[in-house]
Scaffold this active site. Structure first.
Site, mmCIF file in Angstrom:
data_model
loop_
_atom_site.group_PDB
_atom_site.id
_atom_site.type_symbol
_atom_site.label_atom_id
_atom_site.label_comp_id
_atom_site.label_asym_id
_atom_site.label_seq_id
_atom_site.Cartn_x
_atom_site.Cartn_y
_atom_site.Cartn_z
ATOM 1 C CG PHE A 132 -1.826 1.260 1.200
ATOM 2 C CD1 PHE A 132 -2.966 1.297 0.403
ATOM 3 C CD2 PHE A 132 -1.506 2.383 1.949
ATOM 4 C CE1 PHE A 132 -3.772 2.428 0.359
ATOM 5 C CE2 PHE A 132 -2.312 3.522 1.910
ATOM 6 C CZ PHE A 132 -3.451 3.549 1.120
ATOM 7 C CG ASP A 219 5.587 3.420 2.096
ATOM 8 O OD1 ASP A 219 5.562 3.948 3.229
ATOM 9 O OD2 ASP A 219 4.597 3.384 1.339
ATOM 10 C CE LYS A 248 -0.999 5.585 7.895
ATOM 11 N NZ LYS A 248 -0.651 5.024 6.593
HETATM 12 C C1 LIG Z 1 -0.857 5.336 5.159
HETATM 13 C C2 LIG Z 1 0.180 4.894 4.216
HETATM 14 C C3 LIG Z 1 0.450 5.610 3.033
HETATM 15 C C4 LIG Z 1 -0.377 6.787 2.596
HETATM 16 O O1 LIG Z 1 -0.320 7.852 3.490
HETATM 17 P P1 LIG Z 1 -1.426 9.020 3.411
HETATM 18 O O2 LIG Z 1 -0.943 10.035 4.402
HETATM 19 O O3 LIG Z 1 -2.731 8.402 3.781
HETATM 20 O O4 LIG Z 1 -1.428 9.514 2.012
HETATM 21 C C5 LIG Z 1 1.480 5.163 2.234
HETATM 22 N N1 LIG Z 1 2.217 4.096 2.570
HETATM 23 C C6 LIG Z 1 2.008 3.399 3.700
HETATM 24 C C7 LIG Z 1 2.881 2.246 4.029
HETATM 25 C C8 LIG Z 1 0.975 3.755 4.548
HETATM 26 O O5 LIG Z 1 0.730 3.044 5.650
#
Ligand SMILES: *Cc1c(COP(=O)(O)O)cnc(C)c1O
Length: 405
Positions: A132, A219, A248
């Protein structure tokens, strides 16, 4: 709850019929006065918990000083946060934005530019099944979940998808492809069901990227910022990426995103190549600086390791029988990012646990996700176990009965 059709807020989320009013530490209260233990922290966002006194004082002070000024000027707090992130990661520079998808969008642009600078006109980036990376057109194209992509085609091209934790599959998928420029992965897949990649696999990917001259991009938007007991989850493998994305937990609830780059990825994005209005504004930077300062000052990484072990141990002991029978498939994760995979889709536990005063989430249909604030205590971890385990048992009993019927 008012019916969605009567709301002026667009109906893009499945929500519980609860409105939170205020919080203190790992506890929150709703508008009716009911209290909850917060084991999800706004999806791995509220690093310092709610209403942390030093965080609140610092942000109040910053509000009265300067909230926003644009990137037309020098922003000393950007220098301060970038320097801290560089020190903690062993990397060089940071680009600031406000959200996770923006950090990943910057990484995808950087990887493409890296390719173009080397004469690769149609650069391709390796991404993973079950990953994701966000919900913009480019990041949902990178995401390994057809449900998130459905209805938004055509997808952005230039991605090669591989299964996680399989170095041979990565080699085969990229063999004789001169257009590959980067590999993008989550060291622990969050939305995909709290699935950690092997440390040995991360080292093998690092080595392959070095051999091939590709950028290794991680990520860490969900698993970074101390959540696993190290500053960044990839550090458990003893490796350093070329690009790392954060968001986050970085601002403890204030929107802050960052793309951090090592030497190999410096100097690729130049003035005019990329930017965002809100990125790196003084309020956001102060939130990031204070989050890091308090994490470090209070030894919260050690707390994560200790309380994370305690929580995992408590869950494993309490669910030993269910683990043995296979009704609980696995308890996974690291530190305070834990997933409990059940044998059945268990979305109802989200609501049932909230009714019992415990906030958590269910992801990938069958995985209960815990991502509490990093200030969680052992007593609070025990409370999570005490509320969650009977709910899981009741759910499993009901599911087994209906499966047999
Ligand atoms: C939440 C998340 C995103 C996206 O972040 P947003 O602030 O919602 O755009 C991307 N990568 C990972 C691994 C995430 O958990």
């Amino acid at each position: 709850m008012t019916a969605a059709t009567h709301s002026h807020v667009m109906d893009t989320y499945t929500r519980l019929p609860i409105a939170l009013s205020h919080g203190q530490g790992c506890r929150v209260w709703d508008t009716t006065g009911k209290s909850y233990l917060d084991a999800i922290g706004g999806i791995a966002v509220n690093t310092l918990g709610h209403n942390h006194p030093d965080f609140v004082a610092a942000l109040r002070e910053q509000l009265g000083r300067l909230v926003h000024c644009s990137n037309y000027y020098q922003v000393p707090l950007q220098e301060e946060l970038a320097q801290r992130l560089a020190t903690l990661s062993g990397m060089e520079q940071a680009f600031f934005c406000s959200t996770g998808l923006e950090a990943n969008e910057a990484a995808l642009k950087l990887a493409r530019k890296y390719g173009h600078d080397r004469g690769i006109d149609r650069p391709e980036i390796v991404v993973y099944e079950k990953s994701f990376h966000g919900r913009s057109i480019a990041t949902l194209s990178a995401t390994g979940n057809p449900k998130i992509q459905a209805g938004f085609e055509p997808l952005v091209e230039g991605f090669v998808r591989v299964p996680p934790d399989d170095i041979d599959a990565l080699r085969i998928a990229t063999a004789k492809n001169p257009n590959i420029v980067a590999v993008l992965l989550e060291p622990i897949q969050g939305e995909g069901g709290v699935r950690p990649m092997d440390d040995a696999y991360l080292r093998a990917v690092r080595a392959l990227c070095d051999d091939q001259g590709w950028l290794w991009m991680v990520d860490e938007i969900q698993c970074g910022m101390g959540r696993t007991g190290k500053w960044f989850a990839h550090q458990w493998a003893g490796v350093v990426p070329d690009v790392m994305t954060l968001a986050k937990g970085l601002g403890s609830g204030v929107p802050v995103g960052a793309m951090v780059v090592g030497k190999k990825a410096c100097g690729i994005l130049r003035p005019g190549n990329h930017g965002t209005t809100f990125g790196g504004n003084p309020l956001a930077m102060r939130a990031g600086v204070e989050t890091l300062r308090i994490l470090e000052r209070d030894g919260l990484l050690d707390n994560v390791a200790r309380v994370g072990d305690h929580l995992r141990g408590g869950l494993t002991a309490a669910l030993a029988e269910e683990l043995h029978s296979g009704a609980v498939r696995a308890i996974r994760g690291r530190g305070l990012l834990l997933g409990i995979e059940l044998a059945y889709p268990c979305g109802v536990l989200w609501k049932q646990c909230a009714e019992q005063g415990l906030l958590l989430s269910v992801t990938a249909e069958t995985v209960i996700r815990l991502a509490p604030p990093l200030v969680l205590t052992c007593a609070e971890a025990d409370e999570i176990v005490r509320i969650l385990v009977p709910q899981v048992r009741d759910f499993l009993r009901a599911s087994a009965t209906s499966a047999a019927a």
